[in-house]
Structures are given as C-alpha cells and as structure tokens.
Design an enzyme around this catalytic site. Structure first.
Site, short mmCIF file in Angstrom:
data_model
loop_
_atom_site.label_atom_id
_atom_site.label_comp_id
_atom_site.label_asym_id
_atom_site.label_seq_id
_atom_site.Cartn_x
_atom_site.Cartn_y
_atom_site.Cartn_z
CB ALA A 142 40.90 30.71 46.24
CD GLU A 145 43.87 31.95 38.48
OE1 GLU A 145 44.10 32.05 37.52
OE2 GLU A 145 43.38 31.00 38.82
CB ALA A 148 40.89 35.00 35.93
N GLY A 149 39.09 37.80 36.82
CA GLY A 149 38.11 38.14 38.02
C GLY A 149 36.55 37.88 37.55
CB SER A 150 34.16 39.73 35.59
OG SER A 150 34.43 41.02 36.25
CB ILE A 175 41.70 34.71 48.86
CG1 ILE A 175 42.08 34.48 47.50
CG2 ILE A 175 40.69 33.62 49.70
CD1 ILE A 175 40.98 34.48 46.50
CD GLU A 260 30.94 35.02 46.31
OE1 GLU A 260 31.09 34.09 45.70
OE2 GLU A 260 31.80 35.69 46.49
C1 LIG Z 1 37.09 43.24 49.57
C2 LIG Z 1 37.24 41.98 48.49
C3 LIG Z 1 36.99 40.78 48.85
C4 LIG Z 1 37.31 39.48 47.80
N1 LIG Z 1 37.01 38.29 48.34
C5 LIG Z 1 37.11 37.26 47.27
C6 LIG Z 1 37.04 35.96 47.78
O1 LIG Z 1 36.92 35.66 48.70
N2 LIG Z 1 37.19 35.07 46.53
C7 LIG Z 1 37.52 35.49 45.41
O2 LIG Z 1 37.72 34.55 44.61
N3 LIG Z 1 37.57 36.70 44.86
C8 LIG Z 1 37.42 37.54 45.98
N4 LIG Z 1 37.27 38.92 45.57
C9 LIG Z 1 37.36 39.38 43.99
C10 LIG Z 1 36.23 39.58 43.54
O3 LIG Z 1 35.25 38.47 43.21
C11 LIG Z 1 36.44 40.24 42.22
O4 LIG Z 1 37.31 41.57 42.38
C12 LIG Z 1 35.49 40.56 40.88
O5 LIG Z 1 35.03 39.30 40.64
C13 LIG Z 1 35.85 41.24 40.06
O6 LIG Z 1 37.06 40.81 39.29
P1 LIG Z 1 38.19 42.10 39.03
O7 LIG Z 1 38.52 42.91 40.42
O8 LIG Z 1 39.44 41.11 38.54
O9 LIG Z 1 37.77 43.07 37.94
P2 LIG Z 1 37.59 42.90 36.65
O10 LIG Z 1 36.83 41.43 36.24
O11 LIG Z 1 38.97 43.20 35.82
O12 LIG Z 1 36.43 43.87 36.01
C14 LIG Z 1 36.97 45.20 36.09
C15 LIG Z 1 35.66 46.15 35.73
O13 LIG Z 1 35.44 45.72 34.26
C16 LIG Z 1 33.91 45.31 34.35
N5 LIG Z 1 33.78 44.38 33.37
C17 LIG Z 1 34.41 43.08 33.41
N6 LIG Z 1 33.98 42.57 32.40
C18 LIG Z 1 32.90 42.97 31.86
C19 LIG Z 1 31.83 42.73 30.86
N7 LIG Z 1 32.15 41.68 30.09
N8 LIG Z 1 31.17 43.75 30.27
C20 LIG Z 1 31.31 44.93 31.05
N9 LIG Z 1 31.93 45.02 32.05
C21 LIG Z 1 32.81 44.59 32.56
C22 LIG Z 1 33.56 45.05 35.97
O14 LIG Z 1 32.46 45.19 36.24
C23 LIG Z 1 34.59 45.97 36.50
O15 LIG Z 1 33.94 46.99 36.98
C24 LIG Z 1 37.14 40.02 46.45
C25 LIG Z 1 37.45 41.18 45.88
C26 LIG Z 1 37.18 42.38 47.22
C27 LIG Z 1 37.54 43.84 46.67
#
Ligand SMILES: Cc1cc2nc3c(=O)[nH]c(=O)nc-3n(C[C@H](O)[C@H](O)[C@H](O)COP(=O)(O)OP(=O)(O)OC[C@H]3O[C@@H](n4cnc5c(N)ncnc54)[C@H](O)[C@@H]3O)c2cc1C
Length: 334
Positions: A142, A145, A148-150, A175, A260
């Site tokens: 996990a 949040e 907080a994704g990328s 998650i 990953e």
């Molecule tokens: C089916 C599924 C399973 C998952 N399983 C897990 C898990 O087990 N554990 C876990 O921790 N997470 C998990 N995730 C979460 C996944 O890791 C995140 O969705 C991912 O990290 C992207 O984060 P976000 O969705 O918040 O997108 P955001 O970070 O909000 O990004 C949105 C868009 O903006 C783009 N972007 C972001 N930053 C930049 C930048 N600096 N420059 C240019 N473009 C940018 C991204 O590429 C994306 O297209 C899962 C997601 C899914 C859909």
C-alpha cells in the site's frame, strides 16, 4: 470461454521467435502447470468472481500447493527456487487468460515477497516467506493514497513512534489484494518533515485493531481483481514489523518499482498478443459480403499494423526482462 482463452494462448503466433532462446524447456513445463491451473481452478468460476469483484481466499492455498506462488524465490524460504523467467511465465499466462481474479498472485509473489527477501531480517524472511509461498498468508502493498499516486513522497499516512512500535494513521486506495490481505506492506511517513527521506515500510497485520477495509472498487476492467481502500485508525505496529531501516523506504520503493513496472509491461505485452489472436480468429470465422472478414484487404492492413506493434512491444519488453535479470535495468533512460 475458458477453452477459447487457453486455445488462444497455445496458438499464439504473434510472439517473437527469439523467445525460444529465452525460456528453457523447464520454464515451458512450468507454463503448462500454470495453464492447467487456470483452466481447471480459475476460468470456470471467473464470471462469478467478476460479479463479486474478487476471488475467494481458497484459490490462494490451491495455487500455493500447485507451486504457483513465489516461483522465483529461494527454496530455503519456501519459494519455487526458479529464476525471474518463472515469474514472467506466471505473469504472462494470467494476463493471456484474462484471469484478473488471480492477477494479485503476481503482486504478492513479484512485488511484496521481493521486498521481504531484499530488506527483511532473516527472522522476518523465515517467518513470512514460506507462508506467502503456501498461500496461507495473502499479502498486499500500500503506497497509493487518494492524493498521492505517481508522487510517492506526497503520502500523508503517518506512523508516529510510541513505546514498542508505531501508531499508524491514514488511508490508502487502489490496493491490490486489499480485501483478502492478511498482511499489508504500508509506506508511511515516520518523519513527515523530512519529505522523501522520512518514509518507512511497515509490515502491518490486517487483522489488527483500527485496521479496516472498503468495499471492492468498481473498475472499468480487471473486474475480478480484489482492489480496495484501506483505513488505519491508530493501528499499533510493533517495532519488529518494520521492514528495513527507518526513513529509508523511498529508496527501497524506487528499487522495487523497477520490477513492478516491468511486470505491468509484461502483462500488457501478453494482453496485446492475446487480443490480436482472438481478433484474427474472429476475422477468419466471420463472413461478410460473401467472404471471411480477414479476406478484406483493409482489415489485413490494420491487423498487420497491430501485429507490428505487438511484435515490437514484445521485443522491447523481452530486452528489458533480460537486462533486469542481469541487474542492469535502472530508473534512468538507457
Ligand atoms: C487496478 C489497479 C491496481 C493497483 N494496485 C495498487 C497496489 O497494490 N498498491 C498501490 O500502492 N497502488 C496500486 N495502484 C495505484 C497505482 O499505482 C496508481 O494508480 C499509480 O501510481 C498512478 O497514480 P494515480 O492513479 O494517483 O495517478 P496520478 O499520479 O494522479 O497521475 C494521473 C496522470 O498524470 C500523469 N502524471 C503524474 N505525474 C506526472 C508528471 N510529473 N509528469 C507528467 N505526467 C504525470 C500520470 O502518468 C497519469 O497519467 C493500483 C491501481 C490500479 C488501477
């Protein structure tokens, strides 16, 4: 449907021939084991799991007994004793079969288990890895949040130091294996003022007081994959359940994310090949204007383009796979 999926896997003609030099006969035997498991234990029930948004726990112990979990981890920790190609086989076959209900096997085996292997103490490894390999314990990771994704360093979940351990507060989302998980590797801020230098990994008991789970998230695809929100309301985590050094998790995560991301790329390459296979089968079968769809020239051009894309994707992903096995795949552009 299950028969069609498996047939497409074996008839797949879109893969690069060089793959014969990549996978040994032993890897191919393992591939047959995974296919048989999917055909018998997974696909007949998959439509029900898609409706429920997750697979039942029992499938994990069955997979453990069949040797599908942690196939590339050392045998001394209960793993299959294989190499990364065994894990690649698992990823490819699950993707090709569209078996989203068990795609969490790959997160459990190829994401969480390696963190324990690389950063755990001998005691942690011996205590947990054999139970992950048998499917007795289901694991999740996990990081993500709602805000907080990328940007991993933006996480807000905190783990405040208290006598004997930490108090965990916060929320995670998306998650994989979240609902079924017994243990979750949680990234939390142990020194919030230090940004990325203040994150630690905690191996949290999902049955502890204050730990709760949301309902399965409704997704566009991967309908049977257990994907949930997790909530931590002052969960006590004993100090011995921290993984690795305090405040060093950002470095660990950046290292773990290499494998990953490669896993996701391998999955996508297999899905692309499989989708093309199904489309070609359909185009051969379906008749319009007195001939099979595949006989129409424009459609053949389009299929040729997709085949080129599938082939070049596979070549790139296989190249990355080989680099990763040499320990040469990094976060920088090559
Ligand atoms: C089916 C599924 C399973 C998952 N399983 C897990 C898990 O087990 N554990 C876990 O921790 N997470 C998990 N995730 C979460 C996944 O890791 C995140 O969705 C991912 O990290 C992207 O984060 P976000 O969705 O918040 O997108 P955001 O970070 O909000 O990004 C949105 C868009 O903006 C783009 N972007 C972001 N930053 C930049 C930048 N600096 N420059 C240019 N473009 C940018 C991204 O590429 C994306 O297209 C899962 C997601 C899914 C859909």
């Amino acid at each position: 449907m299950s028969g069609t999926r498996i047939q497409s896997m074996s008839n797949n003609s879109t893969q690069s021939n060089s793959r014969e030099n990549l996978f040994s006969p032993e890897h191919e035997l393992f591939r047959q084991t995974v296919r048989r498991f999917l055909e018998k234990e997974v696909l007949p029930f998959h439509a029900d799991w898609e409706r429920e948004g997750r697979a039942p726990r029992e499938i994990w112990t069955r997979a453990g007994a069949a040797g599908l979990l942690l196939p590339d981890l050392p045998a001394e920790y209960g793993g299959g004793g294989g190499d990364f190609l065994h894990f690649a086989v698992l990823v490819e076959e699950i993707a090709t079969a569209l078996a989203s209900g068990v795609s969490g096997f790959t997160t459990h085996s190829g994401v969480v288990a390696p963190y324990l292997l690389h950063f755990g103490t001998e005691e942690q490894k011996h205590q947990w890895l054999p139970r992950l390999a048998s499917g007795e314990v289901i694991a999740a990771i996990a990081m993500t949040e709602p805000s907080a994704g990328s940007d991993v360093k933006a996480i807000r979940t905190t783990a405040a130091k208290v006598p004997g351990g930490y108090r965990l507060k916060g929320q995670k989302t998306f998650i994989t294996n979240g609902w079924n998980a017994d243990r979750v590797l949680v990234a939390a801020k142990t020194a919030p003022e230090a940004g990325r230098h203040g994150i630690s990994l905690l191996w949290v008991d999902a049955h502890a007081e204050g730990f709760s789970k949301g309902a399965p998230l409704d997704k566009l695809g991967q309908k049977a994959q257990d994907t949930t929100e997790l909530f931590f309301d002052d969960v006590f985590v004993p100090a011995h359940d921290r993984l690795g050094e305090e405040n060093q998790a950002f470095t660990y995560l950046m290292r773990g994310l290499i494998q990953e991301r490669l896993m996701v790329a391998m999955r996508c390459a297999s899905l692309l090949e499989a989708s093309l296979g199904w489309t070609v089968d359909y185009a051969k079968e379906r008749q319009t204007f007195g001939k099979a769809l595949i006989e129409h020239q424009h459609l053949r051009f389009q299929l040729a383009e997709v085949k080129t894309l599938a082939y070049t994707t596979r070549v790139l992903v296989d190249h990355c796979l080989v680099e990763h096995m040499k320990g040469a795949l990094g976060v920088k552009a090559q």
